[in-house]
Write an enzyme that holds these catalytic residues in place. Sequence first.
Site, PDB file in Angstrom:
ATOM      1  N   LYS A   1      -9.390  12.655-144.730  1.00  0.00           N
ATOM      2  CA  LYS A   1     -10.548  11.969-144.534  1.00  0.00           C
ATOM      3  C   LYS A   1     -10.716  11.974-142.887  1.00  0.00           C
ATOM      4  CE  LYS A   1     -10.582   7.900-147.671  1.00  0.00           C
ATOM      5  NZ  LYS A   1     -10.183   6.362-147.581  1.00  0.00           N
TER       6      LYS A   1
ATOM      7  N   ARG B   1      -9.788  -9.070-152.870  1.00  0.00           N
ATOM      8  CA  ARG B   1     -10.843 -10.056-152.583  1.00  0.00           C
ATOM      9  C   ARG B   1     -11.745 -10.294-153.986  1.00  0.00           C
ATOM     10  NH1 ARG B   1     -13.410  -5.436-148.901  1.00  0.00           N
ATOM     11  NH2 ARG B   1     -12.604  -4.226-150.807  1.00  0.00           N
TER      12      ARG B   1
ATOM     13  N   SER C   1     -13.967  -2.947-144.222  1.00  0.00           N
ATOM     14  CA  SER C   1     -14.045  -2.112-143.321  1.00  0.00           C
ATOM     15  C   SER C   1     -15.188  -1.170-143.195  1.00  0.00           C
ATOM     16  CB  SER C   1     -12.777  -1.143-143.126  1.00  0.00           C
ATOM     17  OG  SER C   1     -11.543  -1.795-142.640  1.00  0.00           O
TER      18      SER C   1
HETATM   19  O1  PNS Z   1      -7.158   0.245-146.876  1.00  0.00           O
HETATM   20  P1  PNS Z   1      -7.154   1.369-148.323  1.00  0.00           P
HETATM   21  O2  PNS Z   1      -7.804   2.663-147.748  1.00  0.00           O
HETATM   22  O3  PNS Z   1      -7.744   0.601-149.445  1.00  0.00           O
HETATM   23  O4  PNS Z   1      -5.548   1.514-148.422  1.00  0.00           O
HETATM   24  C1  PNS Z   1      -5.309   2.537-149.615  1.00  0.00           C
HETATM   25  C2  PNS Z   1      -3.958   2.980-149.620  1.00  0.00           C
HETATM   26  C3  PNS Z   1      -3.558   3.557-148.153  1.00  0.00           C
HETATM   27  C4  PNS Z   1      -2.991   1.690-149.872  1.00  0.00           C
HETATM   28  C5  PNS Z   1      -3.551   4.003-150.455  1.00  0.00           C
HETATM   29  O5  PNS Z   1      -4.442   4.731-150.507  1.00  0.00           O
HETATM   30  C6  PNS Z   1      -2.104   4.790-150.487  1.00  0.00           C
HETATM   31  O6  PNS Z   1      -1.109   4.187-150.503  1.00  0.00           O
HETATM   32  N1  PNS Z   1      -2.340   5.941-150.122  1.00  0.00           N
HETATM   33  C7  PNS Z   1      -0.944   6.912-150.027  1.00  0.00           C
HETATM   34  C8  PNS Z   1      -1.007   7.892-150.881  1.00  0.00           C
HETATM   35  C9  PNS Z   1      -0.213   7.439-152.308  1.00  0.00           C
HETATM   36  O7  PNS Z   1       0.657   7.080-152.171  1.00  0.00           O
HETATM   37  N2  PNS Z   1      -0.942   7.457-153.309  1.00  0.00           N
HETATM   38  C10 PNS Z   1      -0.641   7.258-154.567  1.00  0.00           C
HETATM   39  C11 PNS Z   1      -1.194   5.800-155.039  1.00  0.00           C
HETATM   40  S1  PNS Z   1      -2.520   6.071-156.121  1.00  0.00           S
END
Ligand code: PNS
Length: 163
Positions: free
Chosen positions: A41, A90, A129
């Site tokens: 990203k 939320r 965000s």
């Molecule tokens: O603030 P966000 O973008 O909703 O957070 C999402 C997050 C960071 C919690 C999630 O994308 C994550 O844990 N990403 C790390 C990769 C991972 O472990 N993916 C497997 C779970 S689907």
Amino acid sequence: MKKAVYPGSFDPLTFGHLDIIKRAAKIFDELTVAVLDNKAKTPLFSVDERVNILKEAVKDIPNVKVESFNGLLIDYAKDKGFHTSIRGLRAITDFEYELQIAQTNAMLSKNQLDTMFLVTSVKYSYLSSSGVKEIAAFGGDISKCCPGFVADMVYEKYGIKRD
Ligand code: PNS
């Protein structure tokens, strides 16, 4: 010692995130806010900027630490000895996505990483965000969405001057 991780993108930090941090910090002895360094990203703020913003925002909460991670959350959690991940909910629209992540993490970690949901306070339930970024990009008022120093940094990113 009861410890937990609160993972997220925090791009940018909002009052909704801060509310979850403060409440989780009361439940656990130690809370680590973990900023995802997602190479796939293009965030508004670099991971270092987001970590520094969070450190500034939580500097008065002694049991909160801020770090970054990349890769899978379960691998980071295993490495650091976290067995609980905190996420804010939320609305029902968050639920399907969050349920899927929580169950995926439980499966991948062989039930070593549990997810605890804190329901977002009503006064912040509209905050996101992405919404903050969109409002700021068009010069709108984000003062009710995030701390003042964060708002200034967001406007600066978009080259917006506000009085
Ligand atoms: O603030 P966000 O973008 O909703 O957070 C999402 C997050 C960071 C919690 C999630 O994308 C994550 O844990 N990403 C790390 C990769 C991972 O472990 N993916 C497997 C779970 S689907």
